[in-house]
Structure formats: C-alpha cells, structure tokens
Enzyme design. Structure first.
Site, PDB file in Angstrom:
ATOM      1  CG  HIS A 184      -2.361   0.642   0.983  1.00 46.34           C
ATOM      2  ND1 HIS A 184      -2.568   1.422  -0.091  1.00 46.34           N
ATOM      3  CD2 HIS A 184      -3.392   0.765   1.735  1.00 46.34           C
ATOM      4  CE1 HIS A 184      -3.634   1.812  -0.035  1.00 46.34           C
ATOM      5  NE2 HIS A 184      -4.172   1.563   1.106  1.00 46.34           N
ATOM      6  CG  ASP A 214      -3.082   5.195  -4.330  1.00 44.69           C
ATOM      7  OD1 ASP A 214      -2.332   5.118  -3.380  1.00 44.69           O
ATOM      8  OD2 ASP A 214      -2.873   6.030  -5.029  1.00 44.69           O
TER       9      ASP A 214
END
Length: 432
Positions: free
Chosen positions: A403, A407
């Site tokens: 992450h 995204d």
C-alpha cells in the site's frame, strides 16, 4: 629407493600401505587416507565453485563418498546447500577421493579447497559377492520345516492320555439376585498413566528454510501489505479447455493447464496498471517502473517451495508458458534448478488451490510489490445475468499489494481485470 613391499617391476603402480581402523584418519574437519608412493601422484584439488553473484558460502549437507572411494565422471562427491538452492558437486573426471576438506554442517566459502582427487588411481575390480547372505537365508528356510514339525509329539501325547473319570453331577443351585452395580471411583493415578508420554523432536533448520523465514519476516516488516479479494467464474475457460486440450497437446507437445491463462491474464493486467509491476528503491527514494513482465511461479519441490521465473511473458504464448512451467517442475523434482532460474521476477503467482486451499492472504516476495493467490475451484450457487440461481465452478482470487506504492483503486482495478479475462477468455484474444 622404493619401499620393501613395492615391486620395482611395477613403476606405474602405487600402494596404500596404511589405513586406520576404519580406513579414515580425521584431522580437524578433514577426512583423508594415507598413502605411500615412491612416485608422485597426480592429485588435483577441487575448490568450491561459484554458485551465484550474491552467494559467498554454502553448507555441506551430504558427503555420499568417503576418502579412498573411487568415483566416476559426474558422480556426486559433496552436496552443498545455499540460501536459495542445493548444489551437487560432481567429479569432473575419474579418480580416487584422497581428502575431503570438511564435514557435514561445515560452512565453506566459494573458492576454498573442497576435496582432492587422484586422477591416476585405477578403478577397483567389480564384484563383491553376496553368497553369505543367500546361504543364511537358505539355512533359515531349511530350518523352518523342522521347527514346524516339533509340536507333533505333544499332540500325540495328549491324544494318548486316558480321559479323566466322570464326576457326579452337582445338585442344582438356586439362582442368586446380582448385587446392584457400584458407582465407579475416579482413579486419578490411572488416568495420568493412560496419557502416556508426549515426545518432541528437534531438527536443524536448513539454510534454505532459514532464508525463506528471514525474507518472509522482512517482507512483513517492510511492506504495508493489504489484501483484496475477487471471485472468478472458471466455467468458460474450463469448457474451452475441454474442447481444445487434445489438439493443443498434439500440436505443442504439452498439456493445457490453468497456469497459462492466469499468466497471460496477469501479464495483460500488469501492462494496464504499471504500478503493480513497479517497486520502491528505498535507498534512492524512487519508484522504478518496469516495462517488461517477469512472473515468478511457485513450484513445489522435495526440498520445499521454489519460485522460478518466467521471463518476458509479454512475448510468450500459452504453449510457451506451459512448456516453461513443465520444465521448471521437472527441474524442481530432480533438484537441478539453477540459481539463475529463480533470480529476479516482477510479480508472483501462488497457486494454493492445488492443495485444496479455499482462501488465503499471500505474502509479497520482496522486492516485488504484489502477489496473486489462486485457490481451489468449487461449485457454488451464483445468480446469472438472467436472475437464475445456477451452480458454477468458482474460484476466489486474492491480491496482496504494498500500500506504500499501490493505491486501493489500482489494486482493485488490476484484480478485476484479471478476473474478467479469466471469466471471458476472448478478452485475451482481442486484447481488451
């Protein structure tokens, strides 16, 4: 001058004039045998070979030969284990092993002496009878009938004994009422004894297992891992595979499996969402985008899970993928995977479905940024486009991604693209 026990008429021969009690003499971590020769022997020293750019040492895990043994070309002399692969050190030519510089579990560095080989030693004569064993077996077979016949006199004697005199019948006894059952008492001591022993075993972790454990923990500590899930209808591809698998195998010489369609679907999706194929260069504080697709495929081997790499999958056909995976599977079973086969990779596919896994969250293979987890195909009730409840072969897909770089929009878009291409394989044909 030649020793007394050497004939001057045999100048090409040398003789072993002393051995210790077990034909080995140990000095530190070396194993050797002692020879006496009035002519110098052509002995070669074999060093630890180079096993990869990043590998500087290895651990001796097996020594199938002993000093004094004769080996032929390509015979395994020593087995080394590194962080990534096991390496068989084979004899480069015929000869007798003179000395081994190490024992099992010793760590040896690349370029250091490993063993010495006498290339002028003569091969021992074949033979070695096993007649003693056979004779022993024959003796056992011959003795068995005699042993089996021994009980006969006992049976005869029992038959010859006179029958016992008949006793007068006893008077009938009045039936007695059985006493009420007593409540069993709990015996704690007997319960403790019944539990028995609970043994434990310990085994040393191999270098490969230590490296896998270190890298998995490093991945957890480095990446901000997040997993998203998607289900995919495998029905259309399975029907297409049934229709064309025989022609495919006849033309390409390899079976059509599930991995090829997933590799091609992931390759197409990686080109659509480049961030999944990128990685973070922590030292330079930069994101590196790669315009090629090298997909790592997890393969089970006797030594554990290995992850060879399919390179430039954007140029590979279904048949190319299946051939390469079949080759890697064969190498993994034979233990001949090279370090170069497992180096690199921009994305990984792990198929836990072959073991029956229904769902899981795979761990990223650093320095990659994402990994796809395949799972078992199960018949489940789903609602089709017309609103009917039907049974379809469904599979859960899991995408674990970093992450820090990827995204949620990009991760979900990638996984949905893969699922759509598997559900409707025509999308791969038309590149949509």
């Amino acid at each position: 001058m030649a020793p007394n026990n050497i004939s001057p008429s045999m100048p090409q021969s040398y003789y072993y004039d002393q051995y210790n009690s077990d034909n080995h003499s140990h000095s530190g971590s070396r194993r050797s045998y002692t020879t006496t020769s009035w002519k110098s022997m052509p002995i070669k020293t074999i060093d630890v070979p180079t096993m990869g750019d990043s590998i500087t040492e290895g651990t001796i895990v097996d020594i199938p030969v002993a000093p004094g043994d004769y080996v032929n070309v390509d015979d395994v002399v020593i087995v080394l284990e590194t962080d990534k692969v096991s390496v068989d050190i084979r004899a480069s030519e015929n000869g007798a092993v003179v000395e081994i510089h190490g024992e099992v579990d010793d760590v040896v560095e690349v370029g250091s002496p490993l063993y010495r080989l006498d290339t002028d030693a003569e091969a021992p004569a074949g033979g070695g009878g096993s007649g003693g064993v056979g004779g022993g077996e024959a003796s056992k077979v011959e003795e068995t009938p005699a042993a089996a016949a021994a009980p006969e006199p006992t049976v005869t004697a029992a038959a010859a004994a006179p029958p016992p005199a008949a006793t007068p019948a006893a008077a009938p006894v009045a039936p007695q009422t059985p006493p009420p059952p007593s409540t069993p008492q709990l015996n704690v001591e007997s319960i403790t004894t019944t539990l028995g022993t609970r043994p434990e075993r310990r085994s040393k972790m191999s270098r490969m297992r230590q490296r896998v454990a270190s890298r998995l923990k490093e991945s957890q500590n480095t990446a901000a891992m997040l997993t998203t899930f998607q289900e995919v209808d495998m029905g259309n591809f399975m029907e297409m595979r049934v229709r064309h698998k025989d022609e495919f195998e006849k033309k390409h010489g390899v079976k059509l499996g599930f991995m090829s369609v997933f590799v091609k679907a992931c390759t197409s999706a990686l080109q659509e969402v480049p961030a999944i194929n990128a990685y973070i260069d922590d030292e330079a504080k930069e994101i590196v985008y790669r315009d090629y697709c090298d997909i790592s495929v997890a393969v089970a081997s006797p030594a554990g899970l290995v992850v060879p790499v399919l390179r430039n999958t954007e140029y590979m056909s279904f048949a190319d993928v299946e051939r390469t995976i079949a080759l890697f599977g064969k190498k993994a079973r034979e233990g001949t995977l090279a370090l170069d086969d497992m180096t690199g990779g921009t994305f990984t596919i792990s198929n836990g479905g072959v073991f029956g896994s229904l769902m899981g969250t795979p761990i990223i293979n650093q320095p990659q940024s994402a990994i796809l987890g395949m799972h078992a195909t199960k018949m489940r009730a789903v609602v089709d486009e017309k609103g009917n409840v039907v049974a379809r072969p469904m599979m859960y897909l899991a995408l674990t991604y970093d992450h820090r770089l990827i995204d949620g929009r990009e991760g979900v878009t990638f996984l949905k693209s893969v699922a759509d291409k598997i559900t409707d394989p025509a999308r791969l044909v038309f590149d949509i």
